[in-house]
Design an enzyme around this catalytic site. Structure first.
Site: not given
Length: 276
Positions: A145, A174, A270, A99, A74
């Site tokens: 998150r 997000h 992103c 991550r 990612d």
């Protein structure tokens, strides 16, 4: 606040950090868009990423490249690795262990490139995934998150007002999937109201009464995962409902195909960390 329609727009040169999807794949699921059963075409993902990088450069922007690392699929979603304001770098602390090593990779890059004020956060934040910066504010998402405690940490570090916004729909996990900054100098945004709690919707209405409101279809195409230089707005080409409203406000929408990267739950924004 004055109307934003038919306003003459001026693009300003930007610097971005991007990371090629050399190791991109979907082997786990940490958001509703990720399905390990769907294969990833890495050469296609790389071609789509290169098209975005080259488009930025053709528009006069500078793109720095963060080297991808094996085992971190990612990393292509570079926006999650930090938030940079006035040359000050607030690193990330990821919510999911898959991550977490990305955070150190980003901080190493910033330190190696001469950034003197680099903060390793105490509380969970995923960079520009949940921090959106305008001239007056740092808008900060929470609910899936980022920890609410990260908002105070960011405010103390950047010395800018941080406005907390509650996300309530897991598809918009997000802030950068539910809201985009269109003109940072003018505090102008677009967003999808249903992604936010009723109270946060009211905050957004009060702060941005002339905001561009996205329809559900455009939001579901990740049309709000967009990047603007003040005039040109790069966004997923499938977000058709946003193109004409953007033109009416004097922006130039630029449709991009990042469909392969959408399998990881991300698109234009992103992939793009702004180096302010």
């Amino acid at each position: 606040m004055r109307s934003t329609r038919s306003t003459a727009r001026r693009a300003t040169p930007r610097r971005y950090l991007m990371c090629p999807p050399a190791h991109f794949k979907v082997t786990y699921s940490i958001n509703p868009w990720m399905d390990p059963a769907k294969p990833v075409d890495v050469p296609l993902a790389l071609a789509q990423w290169e098209d975005l990088r080259d488009r930025y450069r053709s528009l006069g922007h500078v793109v720095e490249v963060l080297d991808p690392r094996p085992g971190l699929p990612d990393m292509v979603f570079a926006a999650n690795g930090a938030t940079v304001v006035d040359g000050r770098v607030l690193g990330a602390r990821f919510a999911h262990q898959e991550r977490e090593p990305e955070a150190a990779a980003h901080l190493e890059w910033f330190r190696a490139h001469g950034y003197a004020e680099v903060c390793e956060p105490v509380h969970v934040n995923e960079g520009e995934g949940d921090f959106a910066v305008t001239a007056s504010y740092v808008l900060a998402g929470r609910g899936f998150r980022a920890s609410p405690l990260s908002h105070g940490e960011a405010q103390e570090f950047f010395g800018r007002p941080v406005i907390g916004l509650d996300l309530v729909d897991p598809r918009f996990y997000h802030l950068d999937t539910a809201l985009a900054v269109l003109d940072d100098a003018a505090d102008e945004v677009m967003y999808y109201p249903a992604a936010f709690s009723p109270g946060s919707q009211e905050v957004l209405r009060r702060m941005f009464p002339d905001a561009l409101i996205a329809d559900e279809a455009s939001a579901m195409a990740l049309g709000l995962n967009a990047v603007s230089d003040g005039r040109r707005v790069l966004l997923p080409q499938a977000a058709l409902g946003l193109f004409e409203p953007l033109r009416e406000r004097g922006f130039e929408p630029v449709g991009m195909d990042l469909g392969e990267l959408l399998k990881g739950g991300g698109s234009v924004k992103c992939c793009t960390l702004e180096l302010r």
